[in-house]
Design a protein around this motif. Structure first.
Motif, short mmCIF file in Angstrom:
data_model
loop_
_atom_site.label_atom_id
_atom_site.label_comp_id
_atom_site.label_asym_id
_atom_site.label_seq_id
_atom_site.Cartn_x
_atom_site.Cartn_y
_atom_site.Cartn_z
N LEU A 71 0.83 -1.21 0.00
CA LEU A 71 0.00 0.00 0.00
C LEU A 71 0.86 1.26 0.00
N ILE A 72 1.93 1.24 0.79
CA ILE A 72 2.83 2.40 0.81
C ILE A 72 3.49 2.58 -0.55
N ILE A 78 1.49 6.31 -7.16
CA ILE A 78 0.36 7.10 -7.65
C ILE A 78 0.57 8.57 -7.34
N TRP A 79 1.05 8.86 -6.12
CA TRP A 79 1.30 10.26 -5.74
C TRP A 79 2.33 10.91 -6.67
N ALA A 80 3.44 10.21 -6.94
CA ALA A 80 4.47 10.76 -7.82
C ALA A 80 3.95 10.96 -9.23
N TYR A 84 3.76 14.96 -10.05
CA TYR A 84 4.84 15.34 -10.94
C TYR A 84 4.54 15.01 -12.41
N ARG A 85 3.28 14.93 -12.75
CA ARG A 85 2.92 14.68 -14.15
C ARG A 85 3.25 15.90 -15.01
#
Length: 323
Positions: A71-72, A78-80, A84-85
């Protein structure tokens, strides 16, 4: 300033209310889990043997740790990808970094801790599971003498042989044995195979509930593997080698066993049953084998590899026609 304070307070208030349904959903999901799901979908039930629960607990705890790590990891990916897209107005390449020392230390230290932790707990539980009872030493539980049972288990293509060896305090002398055949398929009225197994013809390993059982696991030909899924245990049977497994069956019942090592054409038919019964039923079964003449043991003399022709050239001097 007051407007900012109102916004912050309102935002925190909304976050609190948003967390409530998430927590309720999590509680509902956990409460709705069946016992099989809580046990990590492991076969059988807790309390079947004295060592099965230990392996089931290790399995479940390992999955919990791995799911947290997953999960981490998924969250960071997903966060990156989102934060940062590449934006519509972005041009050129983003700022490049040669390395990020804190992140590299984190990604090095955490896996080492995980691997070392899994190794330590695996070694600890394996030492407990592989601990064998002394075959000639009586044990006591709650002030009562516990019966010792010592059985030789021979895997063979494609069935099982069981030698019930004589031990101290045994009500029978000399031991008894059974020789099994591979699983047989049922036939219909037209003598065609139905694909169903005739379970009453499977080899049977009989065990008294609550006894200290020691199994000597051997092979008559090729490598096999003794596996009783409900016991959460599997051990290889290797030609020329004896592996041992000691445990206490704690729940009466019938449990299916099988070979877990690919051993030839009829590997899938190398099945057997384990019957955990009362001591009285066990004694009756042993006596029935004695009455049938199955006294003693069929040991290594029945091994295929011990009965193969040698590599030396045969001596034909007695049949030399020139003499």
């Amino acid at each position: 300033m007051r407007l900012l304070e109102r916004f912050v307070v309102r935002k925190d208030h909304r976050s609190t209310w948003a967390a409530v349904p998430v927590a309720m959903l999590l509680i509902a999901v956990l409460a709705g889990c069946s016992q099989q799901q809580l046990d990590g979908f492991m076969p059988g039930e807790r309390g079947t043997t004295d060592k099965g629960d230990l392996m089931m607990t290790f399995w479940v705890n390992s999955w919990i740790i791995l799911l947290v790590v997953g999960l981490i990891t998924w969250g960071l990916l997903i966060w990156a990808a989102v934060v940062y897209r590449r934006r519509r107005n972005d041009t050129g390449l983003p700022k490049q970094m040669r390395y990020h020392q804190p992140m590299e230390v984190f990604f090095t230290v955490v896996p080492i801790i995980l691997v070392a932790g899994f190794f330590a707990f695996t070694a600890r539980d394996q030492a407990i599971v592989e601990q064998n009872f002394a075959a000639d030493q009586a044990s006591a539980v709650a002030g009562q003498e516990v019966r010792d049972v010592h059985i030789e288990v021979y895997g063979k293509q494609w069935a099982w042989d069981f030698n019930y060896l004589d031990v101290a305090g045994s009500p029978y002398d000399g031991g008894v044995y059974t020789q099994g055949i591979q699983a047989q398929e049922e036939r219909d009225e037209n003598d065609r195979l139905t694909g169903e197994i005739e379970y009453e013809k499977l080899p049977v390993l009989m065990l008294p509930v609550g006894a200290n059982v020691t199994l000597d696991l051997k092979s008559r030909d090729v490598a096999h593997s003794f596996w009783v899924p409900d016991f959460h245990y599997k051990e290889d049977t290797i030609p020329g080698k004896t592996n041992q497994y000691s445990f206490v069956p704690e729940r009466e019942g019938v449990y299916i066993g099988k070979c877990a090592e690919l051993c030839g054409e009829y590997h899938s038919m190398m099945l057997f049953e384990v019957h955990v019964v009362s001591e009285a039923e066990y004694n009756e079964y042993i006596q029935s084998l004695r009455d049938a003449g199955n006294v003693g043991a069929v040991g290594d003399e029945g091994n295929r590899n011990d009965n193969l022709p040698g590599t030396e050239a045969p001596d034909f001097s007695e049949h030399d026609e020139s003499k």
